[in-house]
Scaffold this motif. Structure first.
Motif, PDB file in Angstrom:
ATOM      1  N   MET A   1      57.130  43.531  36.257  1.00 20.35           N
ATOM      2  CA  MET A   1      55.809  43.279  36.756  1.00 20.35           C
ATOM      3  C   MET A   1      55.177  42.179  35.917  1.00 20.35           C
ATOM      4  O   MET A   1      55.202  42.210  34.696  1.00 20.35           O
ATOM      5  CB  MET A   1      54.980  44.564  36.675  1.00 20.35           C
ATOM      6  CG  MET A   1      53.582  44.389  37.181  1.00 20.35           C
ATOM      7  SD  MET A   1      52.515  45.851  37.078  1.00 20.35           S
ATOM      8  CE  MET A   1      53.438  47.086  37.890  1.00 20.35           C
ATOM      9  N   ASN A   3      52.160  39.866  34.320  1.00 23.16           N
ATOM     10  CA  ASN A   3      50.894  40.192  33.688  1.00 23.16           C
ATOM     11  C   ASN A   3      49.733  40.141  34.682  1.00 23.16           C
ATOM     12  O   ASN A   3      48.833  40.976  34.640  1.00 23.16           O
ATOM     13  CB  ASN A   3      50.642  39.256  32.510  1.00 23.16           C
ATOM     14  CG  ASN A   3      49.501  39.716  31.655  1.00 23.16           C
ATOM     15  OD1 ASN A   3      49.309  40.916  31.471  1.00 23.16           O
ATOM     16  ND2 ASN A   3      48.740  38.772  31.134  1.00 23.16           N
ATOM     17  N   GLU A   4      49.759  39.165  35.586  1.00 21.02           N
ATOM     18  CA  GLU A   4      48.697  39.043  36.578  1.00 21.02           C
ATOM     19  C   GLU A   4      48.679  40.250  37.514  1.00 21.02           C
ATOM     20  O   GLU A   4      47.617  40.739  37.886  1.00 21.02           O
ATOM     21  CB  GLU A   4      48.850  37.756  37.410  1.00 21.02           C
ATOM     22  CG  GLU A   4      48.727  36.470  36.615  1.00 21.02           C
ATOM     23  CD  GLU A   4      50.043  36.064  35.952  1.00 21.02           C
ATOM     24  OE1 GLU A   4      51.129  36.444  36.431  1.00 21.02           O
ATOM     25  OE2 GLU A   4      49.966  35.361  34.934  1.00 21.02           O
ATOM     26  N   GLU A   5      49.875  40.707  37.891  1.00 22.25           N
ATOM     27  CA  GLU A   5      49.967  41.882  38.752  1.00 22.25           C
ATOM     28  C   GLU A   5      49.442  43.121  38.036  1.00 22.25           C
ATOM     29  O   GLU A   5      48.748  43.943  38.635  1.00 22.25           O
ATOM     30  CB  GLU A   5      51.409  42.103  39.199  1.00 22.25           C
ATOM     31  CG  GLU A   5      51.938  41.048  40.134  1.00 22.25           C
ATOM     32  CD  GLU A   5      53.419  41.212  40.385  1.00 22.25           C
ATOM     33  OE1 GLU A   5      54.129  41.771  39.515  1.00 22.25           O
ATOM     34  OE2 GLU A   5      53.870  40.779  41.455  1.00 22.25           O
ATOM     35  N   TYR A   6      49.777  43.253  36.775  1.00 22.06           N
ATOM     36  CA  TYR A   6      49.308  44.382  35.972  1.00 22.06           C
ATOM     37  C   TYR A   6      47.784  44.367  35.871  1.00 22.06           C
ATOM     38  O   TYR A   6      47.133  45.404  36.044  1.00 22.06           O
ATOM     39  CB  TYR A   6      49.931  44.347  34.572  1.00 22.06           C
ATOM     40  CG  TYR A   6      49.357  45.376  33.650  1.00 22.06           C
ATOM     41  CD1 TYR A   6      49.741  46.702  33.750  1.00 22.06           C
ATOM     42  CD2 TYR A   6      48.409  45.024  32.691  1.00 22.06           C
ATOM     43  CE1 TYR A   6      49.202  47.664  32.912  1.00 22.06           C
ATOM     44  CE2 TYR A   6      47.863  45.978  31.854  1.00 22.06           C
ATOM     45  CZ  TYR A   6      48.263  47.293  31.964  1.00 22.06           C
ATOM     46  OH  TYR A   6      47.719  48.241  31.138  1.00 22.06           O
ATOM     47  N   GLU A   7      47.202  43.203  35.604  1.00 20.40           N
ATOM     48  CA  GLU A   7      45.750  43.093  35.482  1.00 20.40           C
ATOM     49  C   GLU A   7      45.066  43.457  36.795  1.00 20.40           C
ATOM     50  O   GLU A   7      44.038  44.136  36.802  1.00 20.40           O
ATOM     51  CB  GLU A   7      45.349  41.679  35.043  1.00 20.40           C
ATOM     52  CG  GLU A   7      45.743  41.339  33.626  1.00 20.40           C
ATOM     53  CD  GLU A   7      45.024  42.190  32.597  1.00 20.40           C
ATOM     54  OE1 GLU A   7      43.851  42.542  32.813  1.00 20.40           O
ATOM     55  OE2 GLU A   7      45.655  42.504  31.570  1.00 20.40           O
ATOM     56  N   LEU A   8      45.607  43.016  37.908  1.00 23.15           N
ATOM     57  CA  LEU A   8      45.041  43.337  39.216  1.00 23.15           C
ATOM     58  C   LEU A   8      45.140  44.834  39.497  1.00 23.15           C
ATOM     59  O   LEU A   8      44.178  45.456  39.958  1.00 23.15           O
ATOM     60  CB  LEU A   8      45.751  42.544  40.317  1.00 23.15           C
ATOM     61  CG  LEU A   8      45.262  42.777  41.738  1.00 23.15           C
ATOM     62  CD1 LEU A   8      43.782  42.379  41.870  1.00 23.15           C
ATOM     63  CD2 LEU A   8      46.120  42.016  42.725  1.00 23.15           C
ATOM     64  N   LEU A   9      46.292  45.412  39.198  1.00 23.21           N
ATOM     65  CA  LEU A   9      46.484  46.848  39.390  1.00 23.21           C
ATOM     66  C   LEU A   9      45.532  47.653  38.510  1.00 23.21           C
ATOM     67  O   LEU A   9      44.928  48.630  38.961  1.00 23.21           O
ATOM     68  CB  LEU A   9      47.934  47.228  39.085  1.00 23.21           C
ATOM     69  CG  LEU A   9      48.318  48.687  39.263  1.00 23.21           C
ATOM     70  CD1 LEU A   9      48.116  49.117  40.711  1.00 23.21           C
ATOM     71  CD2 LEU A   9      49.756  48.896  38.835  1.00 23.21           C
TER      72      LEU A   9
END
Length: 93
Positions: A1, A3-9
């Protein structure tokens, strides 16, 4: 995953976090502005671990508080990232 996906999640998870958790975090942070994240988590655990509330609940033949506290402790254990994000939001406001 990524980092951008993690932040959005994480952002979406914070938005749908339970109201009781948001209120508890706000309350604890407002009382102790100098406390860190470990202090916050310790206070959350202290709020929902075995206490006089369990005794009074059992005395009135109701196991509701025990069930609620178990569910909330389980949520706290499994969602430390959300608690940290809520803590950061509360500290910045």
């Amino acid at each position: 995953m990524l980092n951008e996906e993690y932040e959005l999640l994480l952002k979406k998870s914070v938005e749908v976090a339970p109201d009781w958790l948001k209120k508890d975090v706000e309350s604890i942070v407002s009382k102790e502005r100098q406390g860190g994240i470990s202090y916050l988590i310790s206070e959350l655990y202290q709020t929902y671990t075995f206490s006089i509330r369990h005794v009074l609940s059992a005395r009135h033949l109701s196991g509701e508080w025990s069930r609620v506290s178990r569910e909330r402790l389980n949520f706290i254990d499994n969602n430390i990232d959300i608690i940290v994000a809520l803590y950061n939001d509360a500290k910045n406001n």
